[in-house]
Structure formats: structure tokens, C-alpha cells
Design a protein around this motif. Structure first.
Motif: not given
Length: 187
Positions: A48-61
Motif C-alpha cells: 500500500x506504499x505509494x510508488x513515489x515513496x517506494x522509489x525514494x526508499x529504494x534510492x535511499x537504501x
């Protein structure tokens, strides 16, 4: 209890890092390129995470793939930077969906569309066996299933294989199992 001595760090400059210059080749054990969730925590994200948040989390980690889970932590599928591409987002936007309404579950590869290696099959397999098996797939990740215990045990990443085989592309984002196969066997 004993009192341990403390050492001054003035003369120390370096930090130890894992040795990525392992001597891995196509004949090496498949287990040498397998990320085992028994020893390394799975990178998960709620569907249920937004795609935008998911991409930011992937980039951050600094990861390109996460395991999509339900609120109850059930395995639902995988999501990678391929699925969260701007092209896929724009396709959804063109259908009238607002960017903040595009969720991981809308873009992920659901588990019913995934195929996996069985852990016991990898024990006696080589890196070359993996590359040959997945050579026709333009995927960057393959899940590993522990059928006996009925859970996802880990993942094999094409970029990890390419790095360990010391393959060079300007950017290892471009490595799929297909490109590794072509570079390893066709050249």
C-alpha cells in the motif's frame, strides 16, 4: 568480569569492507551469488506504499528491488525500479490516476506471475546454470523458494552476478540475466 583495554585510533585511517573481488566465475557455486534471507534481512515494502515513496526508499537504501508484503507481512510479489519507472507512472497518469494514488501493488510483479528457483536445486548448481536458465529473461531478480519450509528464502540479482563476474557496463542497471547470458556465452 574483566576490564578490557581501550586502544587509541589516531593512527587508523581505513574501514574494512567486504571483499567483492571474490574469484567468482560461471563454474562457481550458485550459492555464491545467492542473497540468503536467513543471513541478510529481506528488503520489504508494504504493497500500500505509494510508488513515489517506494522509489525514494529504494534510492535511499541503494537497492533496486524490494519484496512486496501485505499489512500482515504476507508475501505478495516483488517491485523493482523497472516497475516504478517513469514510463510506467506516466502510463497510469494517462488513465487519469493521480501520482499519489499509484501504489506498489499497482505496479509490482504479483507472486502468481513469478517463477523461482528451489533452494535445494541451487546447492548443486553453478553460476553458469543460473545464467543459462535465466538467459532468455530480461529480469534483474529471481526469487529463491525453500519449498520444504514453505517460504521465500532469498533472491538472486543479475547485477550481483554481473559485479561478481566483473562484467563492465557503464551502469550495472542495464544488466539483466539476458545481458549476462549474451556477454558470458555469446561473445
Amino acid at each position: 568480569m574483566k576490564k578490557l583495554p581501550l586502544v587509541n585510533l589516531t593512527a587508523v585511517d581505513n574501514i574494512l569492507s567486504p571483499n567483492y573481488n571474490e574469484n567468482i566465475n560461471l563454474s562457481s557455486s550458485a550459492m555464491s551469488v545467492f542473497t540468503d534471507f536467513k543471513y541478510q534481512k529481506a528488503q520489504v515494502i508494504e504493497a500500500d506504499t505509494t510508488a513515489t515513496q517506494a522509489l525514494q526508499l529504494m534510492q535511499k537504501s541503494h537497492v533496486r528491488m524490494k519484496v512486496a508484503i501485505s499489512n500482515e507481512e504476507d508475501f505478495l510479489g516483488i517491485i523493482s525500479t523497472n516497475e516504478i519507472s517513469e514510463q510506467n507512472i506516466i502510463a497510469r497518469l494517462s488513465k487519469g490516476i493521480h501520482r499519489d494514488d499509484i501504489l506498489v501493488k499497482d505496479l509490482m510483479i504479483p507472486k502468481f506471475q513469478l517463477h523461482a528457483f528451489e533452494l535445494n536445486d541451487l546447492v548443486n548448481a553453478t553460476v553458469g546454470d543460473i545464467v543459462t536458465t535465466l538467459g532468455n529473461y530480461k529480469l534483474r531478480h529471481c526469487v529463491v523458494l525453500d519449498k520444504y519450509n514453505h517460504h521465500i528464502r532469498g533472491v538472486i540479482s543479475s547485477s550481483d552476478i554481473a559485479r561478481k563476474l566483473q562484467m563492465n557496463a557503464g551502469n550495472d542497471n542495464e544488466f539483466s540475466f539476458n545481458t549476462i547470458y549474451e556477454e558470458a556465452y555469446i561473445q
